[in-house]
Design a protein around this motif. Structure first.
Motif: not given
Length: 282
Positions: A16, A90-91
């Protein structure tokens, strides 16, 4: 089509913030994949370069605009025995990101779905917030329209669990002000921005205080953690205050009374009559 035993949809969590948070298992999944479905192919290739790997299979785009049309292609690849790795910017895929449609389609087809766990803005923000972590709920992005957002916040006035929200930086001050109106000025909260990045910042305080702070502007990815409502089981006055906060946030009186009655154990009809009397100033 008969599913091949080697096929799998693999949801792979990506960093992230700092690329060095990428795990060896993520690198392995990306180098051995037959297909890599990426939310943004350019960002993915940048990540691959930074972590020093060469993608093993063909890279295709998979984002909000083409999820509906490309999902079947990914399902067919899994059914044919291919390893399809799905990554977002992200993530964790499918958590306020593309991926949910592919998961549902593979599950319905009886195909294997697994994950390579990775960083999560939800859990990271919750962990550093300083608020309760024993019970929490994820509310994601609330509606952009002010009226709908206020109604949703009003419905959460009696929620006892810690709440985690995502919000765009340019809407943060407005979101926090609406949250203060619905949940109370002093409700503890934490604004977490740019988590794991060099300019990471966590600002803690009451919702009204944070709303005033955010007026000056915030940048980057933002996650907001808000404390749940205190448990109140025996005070009608406290219950009426929760109803008032919910109605102020846009909830209908009957819905607010129902939520608070469940929380407090008070009689719904009696609480409704008291709330109506208070509203009419009797």
């Amino acid at each position: 089509m008969t599913p091949h035993s080697d096929g799998a949809l693999i949801l792979a969590g990506t960093p992230i913030g700092t690329s060095t948070d990428a795990s060896p298992r993520l690198s392995e999944a990306l180098t051995t994949a037959d297909v890599i479905a990426a939310e943004d192919t350019r960002r993915f290739l940048t990540l691959a370069r930074r972590i020093g790997i060469e993608p093993g299979g063909r890279v295709v785009s998979y984002f909000e605009g083409n999820e509906a049309s490309r999902t079947q292609e990914l399902v067919d690849a899994v059914a044919a025995g291919q390893r399809v790795v799905l990554v977002t910017d992200a993530g964790m895929p499918s958590v306020s990101d593309p991926g949910y449609r592919a998961v549902v389609a593979c599950v319905e087809a009886g195909l294997r779905v697994t994950a390579v766990p990775g960083p999560s803005a939800v859990l990271t923000a919750l962990a550093v917030s300083g608020l309760g972590v024993d019970r929490f709920c994820f509310e994601g992005f609330l509606p952009r329209k002010a009226g709908e957002r206020r109604r949703r916040l009003g419905s959460l006035a009696a929620e006892e669990r810690t709440m985690v929200f995502f919000e765009a930086p340019h809407r943060l001050a407005e979101f926090l002000a609406d949250a203060a109106d619905a949940l109370g000025d002093e409700r503890p909260a934490a604004v977490c921005r740019e988590l794991t990045k060099p300019h990471e910042e966590v600002v803690r305080g009451g919702l009204r205080e944070l709303a005033q702070w955010a007026v000056e502007g915030a940048r980057g990815e933002v996650t907001v953690v808000v404390a749940g409502a205190e448990t109140r089981l025996d005070s009608e006055a406290d219950a009426l205050e929760l109803v008032r906060q919910a109605v102020a946030g846009g909830a209908k009186l009957s819905a607010a009374v129902g939520d608070v009655a469940k929380l407090t154990g008070l009689n719904r009809k009696g609480l409704y009559a008291a709330a109506l009397a208070a509203k009419e100033g009797k």
